[in-house]
Enzyme design. Structure first.
Site, PDB file in Angstrom:
ATOM      1  N   ASP A 127       0.910  -1.401  -0.105  1.00 18.54           N
ATOM      2  CA  ASP A 127       0.217   0.500  -0.038  1.00 18.54           C
ATOM      3  C   ASP A 127       0.848   0.913  -0.118  1.00 18.54           C
ATOM      4  OD1 ASP A 127      -2.060  -1.356   0.280  1.00 18.54           O
ATOM      5  OD2 ASP A 127      -2.387  -0.974   2.497  1.00 18.54           O
ATOM      6  N   GLU A 167       3.653   1.570  -0.603  1.00 19.31           N
ATOM      7  CA  GLU A 167       4.796   2.090  -2.670  1.00 19.31           C
ATOM      8  C   GLU A 167       3.257   2.939  -3.781  1.00 19.31           C
ATOM      9  OE1 GLU A 167       7.895  -1.408  -4.059  1.00 19.31           O
ATOM     10  OE2 GLU A 167       5.651  -2.134  -2.964  1.00 19.31           O
ATOM     11  N   TYR A 168       2.430   1.555  -3.741  1.00 16.26           N
ATOM     12  CA  TYR A 168       1.213   2.551  -4.748  1.00 16.26           C
ATOM     13  C   TYR A 168       0.658   3.878  -3.695  1.00 16.26           C
ATOM     14  CZ  TYR A 168      -3.497   2.925  -5.947  1.00 16.26           C
ATOM     15  OH  TYR A 168      -4.763   3.175  -6.723  1.00 16.26           O
ATOM     16  N   ASP A 169       0.880   4.380  -2.830  1.00 21.04           N
ATOM     17  CA  ASP A 169       0.547   5.547  -1.520  1.00 21.04           C
ATOM     18  C   ASP A 169       1.640   6.238  -3.163  1.00 21.04           C
ATOM     19  OD1 ASP A 169      -1.558   4.737  -0.765  1.00 21.04           O
ATOM     20  OD2 ASP A 169      -0.723   5.003   0.915  1.00 21.04           O
ATOM     21  N   SER A 178     -34.471  -8.535 -19.143  1.00 23.12           N
ATOM     22  CA  SER A 178     -33.863  -9.162 -18.125  1.00 23.12           C
ATOM     23  C   SER A 178     -34.058 -10.665 -18.638  1.00 23.12           C
ATOM     24  CB  SER A 178     -35.353  -9.208 -17.381  1.00 23.12           C
ATOM     25  OG  SER A 178     -35.974  -9.530 -15.751  1.00 23.12           O
ATOM     26  N   LEU A 179     -34.932 -11.801 -16.686  1.00 24.88           N
ATOM     27  CA  LEU A 179     -34.502 -13.162 -17.136  1.00 24.88           C
ATOM     28  C   LEU A 179     -35.709 -14.017 -16.988  1.00 24.88           C
ATOM     29  CD1 LEU A 179     -31.204 -13.965 -15.400  1.00 24.88           C
ATOM     30  CD2 LEU A 179     -31.561 -14.283 -17.933  1.00 24.88           C
ATOM     31  N   GLU A 198     -23.842 -18.911 -14.268  1.00 21.29           N
ATOM     32  CA  GLU A 198     -23.076 -18.010 -12.921  1.00 21.29           C
ATOM     33  C   GLU A 198     -24.502 -17.751 -12.110  1.00 21.29           C
ATOM     34  OE1 GLU A 198     -23.619 -14.237 -15.844  1.00 21.29           O
ATOM     35  OE2 GLU A 198     -21.530 -16.088 -17.701  1.00 21.29           O
ATOM     36  N   LYS A 222     -26.151 -15.672  -9.348  1.00 17.68           N
ATOM     37  CA  LYS A 222     -27.372 -14.805 -10.277  1.00 17.68           C
ATOM     38  C   LYS A 222     -27.202 -13.610  -8.659  1.00 17.68           C
ATOM     39  CE  LYS A 222     -32.153 -13.478 -11.003  1.00 17.68           C
ATOM     40  NZ  LYS A 222     -32.092 -12.249 -10.268  1.00 17.68           N
ATOM     41  N   ASP A 243     -27.547 -10.690  -6.577  1.00 13.13           N
ATOM     42  CA  ASP A 243     -28.064  -9.890  -6.168  1.00 13.13           C
ATOM     43  C   ASP A 243     -27.814  -8.888  -5.377  1.00 13.13           C
ATOM     44  OD1 ASP A 243     -30.932  -8.890  -5.406  1.00 13.13           O
ATOM     45  OD2 ASP A 243     -30.681  -9.765  -3.398  1.00 13.13           O
ATOM     46  N   ARG A 261     -30.468  -0.035 -15.561  1.00 13.43           N
ATOM     47  CA  ARG A 261     -30.634  -0.092 -16.033  1.00 13.43           C
ATOM     48  C   ARG A 261     -32.202   0.501 -16.271  1.00 13.43           C
ATOM     49  NH1 ARG A 261     -35.955  -4.257 -15.484  1.00 13.43           N
ATOM     50  NH2 ARG A 261     -36.125  -5.296 -17.771  1.00 13.43           N
ATOM     51  N   GLU A 316     -23.073  -6.292 -12.579  1.00 14.18           N
ATOM     52  CA  GLU A 316     -23.861  -5.796 -11.514  1.00 14.18           C
ATOM     53  C   GLU A 316     -23.244  -4.907 -10.682  1.00 14.18           C
ATOM     54  OE1 GLU A 316     -26.530  -7.512 -12.076  1.00 14.18           O
ATOM     55  OE2 GLU A 316     -27.902  -7.691 -10.943  1.00 14.18           O
ATOM     56  N   TYR A 322     -21.269  -9.653 -16.546  1.00 16.09           N
ATOM     57  CA  TYR A 322     -21.168 -10.479 -17.629  1.00 16.09           C
ATOM     58  C   TYR A 322     -21.611 -10.933 -18.937  1.00 16.09           C
ATOM     59  CZ  TYR A 322     -25.833  -9.147 -15.560  1.00 16.09           C
ATOM     60  OH  TYR A 322     -26.073  -8.161 -14.663  1.00 16.09           O
ATOM     61  N   LYS A 348     -33.790 -20.094  -9.687  1.00 19.86           N
ATOM     62  CA  LYS A 348     -33.811 -19.561  -8.087  1.00 19.86           C
ATOM     63  C   LYS A 348     -33.313 -20.076  -7.015  1.00 19.86           C
ATOM     64  CE  LYS A 348     -35.010 -15.260  -7.686  1.00 19.86           C
ATOM     65  NZ  LYS A 348     -35.597 -14.668  -8.113  1.00 19.86           N
ATOM     66  N   CYS A 371     -32.959   3.526  30.659  1.00 22.38           N
ATOM     67  CA  CYS A 371     -32.136   2.248  29.985  1.00 22.38           C
ATOM     68  C   CYS A 371     -32.285   0.781  30.778  1.00 22.38           C
ATOM     69  CB  CYS A 371     -30.766   2.330  30.965  1.00 22.38           C
ATOM     70  SG  CYS A 371     -29.253   0.785  30.567  1.00 22.38           S
ATOM     71  N   CYS A 378     -29.862  -0.358  33.394  1.00 17.84           N
ATOM     72  CA  CYS A 378     -29.481   0.128  34.811  1.00 17.84           C
ATOM     73  C   CYS A 378     -30.579   1.341  35.364  1.00 17.84           C
ATOM     74  CB  CYS A 378     -27.763   0.821  35.112  1.00 17.84           C
ATOM     75  SG  CYS A 378     -27.980   2.252  33.638  1.00 17.84           S
ATOM     76  N   CYS A 431     -27.857   4.776  26.394  1.00 17.12           N
ATOM     77  CA  CYS A 431     -27.396   5.051  28.150  1.00 17.12           C
ATOM     78  C   CYS A 431     -26.348   5.934  28.286  1.00 17.12           C
ATOM     79  CB  CYS A 431     -27.658   3.419  28.570  1.00 17.12           C
ATOM     80  SG  CYS A 431     -26.876   3.198  30.136  1.00 17.12           S
ATOM     81  N   CYS A 485     -23.562   1.801  33.421  1.00 14.90           N
ATOM     82  CA  CYS A 485     -23.305   0.892  33.576  1.00 14.90           C
ATOM     83  C   CYS A 485     -23.822  -0.565  33.907  1.00 14.90           C
ATOM     84  CB  CYS A 485     -25.137   1.165  32.215  1.00 14.90           C
ATOM     85  SG  CYS A 485     -25.445  -0.239  31.601  1.00 14.90           S
TER      86      CYS A 485
END
Ligand code: IVH
Length: 674
Positions: free
Chosen positions: A34, A36-38, A83-84, A115, A117, A119, A138, A180, A232, A319, A413, A416, A431, A436
């Site tokens: 990280d 070196e990247y920075d 869609s599917l 593949e 699906k 969500d 979409r 997605e 995909y 599904k 609470c 207590c 609280c 407590c």
């Protein structure tokens, strides 16, 4: 440097940064640290500051930019974004197969790609001459919303293709890709923990979070959300399109896109096997998948089969069994967290969801209960997604019989009995009584936990027992416990008492960073604690740090800085510190020069899987890097060792398959000591 040299350096830096982004976010296999990247990134920023006229939208520095929008512009999709149709059983998939085989005999001999699906949310990404131009949701399938500025903040999304500097593949002049956008379970839970600690509203589920984040009008907010991407499909392209779905996925991969996992299946039987396999691994994917998508591999054949309504005939979603069920809400309990936040939870009539019996589910916060009008006695819908804690979606109003009762949040609470308070602008109720017992127990539990002082064998039950017996009023009291104290408690004999005291005593040697984590300051987790320990070297210095000093540390914002200052001002916390100091729990970070550490892992690549006893993921990475090695995410032929902890994932299987040496933690430590 003369301008033309500086300009080539700028181009070189952009290429390199792009490539390292790709290694990190797409391949999960970074090849530089990280740090070196920075350095590369900072150099690029400096050149661009000197020459703002050289800034182009495909520069990696331009991910978060643009203005807050008032609304999203409309984007016409180049072709309808389809869609599917769904199938829920193997019989239904078989029927689909027969239906399309009747339309075209070639289907009988066809092969498939399966593949997960995902969500998440469909996005349509436009590239011109390899540069990301525009991205849309979409929408209704014909017209979507322009969310380009938000999409640019997703680091897995290539701003320019092909990504790899070595890659000479030709990219079509115009290309539109479908994918997605989603949030992994782990990132989702971490985000919610962070929001909860800050007293802000938590999110209901990864999908809503992804959707809300992508549709933010201010891209700077989107940039703080852990959105990621898998692709995909190619919606349209100039030039010769791929003929099969496997070629298509390979093409996307070669351009540098993150591509969805997939299985080639020679026939329908193999499709069913692939489905079973993905279903078994449902919780391991890291993201929520609600089924698999079965696609004819032959794209031309699929296109010839045509479309019914919005659903192409050549693919179908198979599904998974739903993880939503309804059950009765028996009552509502209220937990008091470490910071005093009150969180309501549902006590349910026990119900099975996907093989697990669920008796409780989260209700997020009191606002949620009011907004959804959730009443005690309601039949409620519960969802369990992956490893995420089950949550209540809402009541099924139609099933009310009139006996339901509106829930009134407690004014005091539940533990207590002190009055609870509400901070301006926050959803949480607190609280505020630091003494407590619930908070005391949770604070000590946090102090002894694995990521903090790691006092093995002292868990929530023992902490509760000690607090109830009046032996502990804060974490420092642990170091005052003696043999007699413990032997008078139920369940304690010589051996157990000795072990517990031994574990407590040896925790005195833990690092400063761990002690800082253990203090339980709001917003100070592993990363911030490590930075604080590095910078201040002792609690004495940290105690007197000013707001400005704290804020000057990268990654510490004004809220966390304020929380740190406030924490050290509290008399109760000062007393805790004094007690820790006199007990000898006062670690000081010592500067160990890098060249004094033996480079025992020089040139070796490690992959870590499962939970380790001695280290968190960050710590083991640092430990290996300090000794000359590096850590990558995925097992490949280039991996030298796989370090295995508890409940290892599929990486262990992969290591075995590739014959890569596997180490347990003890063997690893032994190697390090050589
Ligand atoms: S293919 C014609 N593949 O599922 C191509 N869709 O109900 C149709 N989705 O809106 C899409 N993962 O957002 C495809 N591997 C995948 C997918 C996938 C998730 C979503 C997509 C679509 C919905 C279909």
């Amino acid at each position: 440097m003369n301008p033309s040299k500086l300009f080539s350096r700028l181009q070189e830096l952009r290429k390199q940064i792009q490539y390292h982004n790709y290694r990190y976010y797409v391949l999960n296999d970074p090849i530089i640290s990280d740090y070196e990247y920075d350095q590369l990134y900072a150099e690029l920023v400096a050149i661009e500051q000197e020459h703002p006229e050289w800034i182009t939208p495909d520069s990696p520095t331009q991910r978060v930019g643009g203005l807050v929008a008032e609304r999203f512009e409309k984007v016409q999709h180049p072709v309808p974004i389809l869609s599917l149709s769904n199938a829920f059983t193997k019989a239904e998939v078989q029927e689909w197969f027969e239906r399309i085989a009747k339309l075209d005999e070639r289907v009988r001999e066809a092969d498939f790609i399966v593949e997960p699906k995902i969500d998440g949310l469909t996005v349509v990404l436009h590239y011109q001459d390899g540069v990301f131009q525009r991205g849309a949701t979409r929408g209704d399938g014909m017209v979507g919303e322009d969310v380009t500025a938000n999409l640019r903040t997703i680091k897995a999304l290539p701003l320019k293709i092909p990504v790899s500097a070595q890659n000479t593949i030709k990219v079509p002049t115009s290309l539109v890709v479908r994918g997605e956008v989603f949030i992994t379970m782990q990132d989702f839970e971490q985000l919610n923990r962070r929001l909860e600690e800050m007293g802000e509203k938590t999110y209901l589920n990864p999908r809503n979070t992804a959707s809300g984040s992508l549709r933010q009008l201010d891209p700077r907010i989107t940039a703080t959300r852990p959105l990621t991407l898998l692709t995909y499909d190619i919606v349209s392209m100039e030039g010769e399109p791929p003929k099969t779905q496997s070629e298509l996925l390979e093409m996307l991969y070669d351009f540098g896109f993150p591509v969805v996992e997939n299985r080639y299946c020679a026939n329908l039987n193999e499709v069913f096997e692939a489905y079973d396999n993905f279903l078994r691994r449902r919780d391991e994917l890291g993201y929520e998948a609600d089924g698999v998508v079965i696609k004819l591999n032959d794209i031309v054949l699929a296109q010839q089969l045509g479309v019914v309504g919005k659903d192409p005939r050549g693919a179908i979603a198979f599904k998974y069994p739903a993880r939503e069920v309804s059950t009765k809400l028996l009552s509502i309990g209220v937990n008091v967290g470490r910071t005093g936040v009150l969180t309501p939870y549902a006590i349910l009539s026990p119900v099975e969801i996907g093989g697990v019996i669920v008796k409780q589910a989260t209700l997020h916060n009191f606002d949620f209960i009011a907004q959804k009008d959730i009443r005690i006695g309601d039949v409620v819908l519960i969802k369990r997604a992956g490893d995420v804690i089950p949550y209540v979606i809402g009541p099924i109003i139609e099933q009310r019989d009139g006996d339901e009762q509106v829930f009134v949040p407690p004014k005091n609470c539940p533990v207590c009995d002190q009055p609870v308070e509400h901070l301006e602008g926050e959803v949480a109720w607190y609280c505020v009584n630091a003494a407590c017992p619930a908070q005391v127990v949770r604070n000590i539990e946090h102090f002894v936990s694995r990521s903090a002082m790691d006092i093995v064998g002292v868990g929530i039950n023992l902490v509760e027992q000690f607090v109830q017996a009046g032996l502990l009023s804060d974490a420092a009291d642990l170091y005052r416990l003696n043999r007699e104290d413990l032997l008078q408690l139920e369940g304690f004999a010589e051996k157990k008492a000795e072990n517990v005291l031994q574990a407590i005593a040896s925790s005195k040697k833990q690092s400063l960073a761990r002690l800082i984590i253990g203090l339980g300051i709001r917003g100070v987790g592993e990363v911030v604690a490590a930075d604080l320990a590095q910078r201040f070297k002792s609690l004495d210095a940290l105690m007197s740090a000013t707001l400005e000093e704290l804020q000057s540390i990268e990654g510490i914002g004004p809220n966390t800085a304020q929380a740190i200052v406030d924490w050290f001002r509290q008399p109760r916390n000062r007393e805790l510190l004094a007690k820790l100091r006199s007990a000898g729990v006062w670690p000081v970070e010592e500067e160990i020069k890098q060249d004094e550490i033996k480079q025992v892992f020089a040139g070796k690549t490690f992959v870590v899987t499962g939970g380790l006893q001695r280290f968190t993921r960050e710590e083991v990475k640092e430990f290996i890097e300090k000794r000359g090695g590096r850590v990558t995410e995925s097992v490949s032929k280039k991996t030298d060792y796989v370090l295995v902890g508890q409940n290892p994932g599929s990486k262990l299987e992969k290591a075995r398959a590739l014959n890569i040496p596997v180490l347990d933690e003890a063997q690893f430590l032994e190697m390090a000591e050589k």
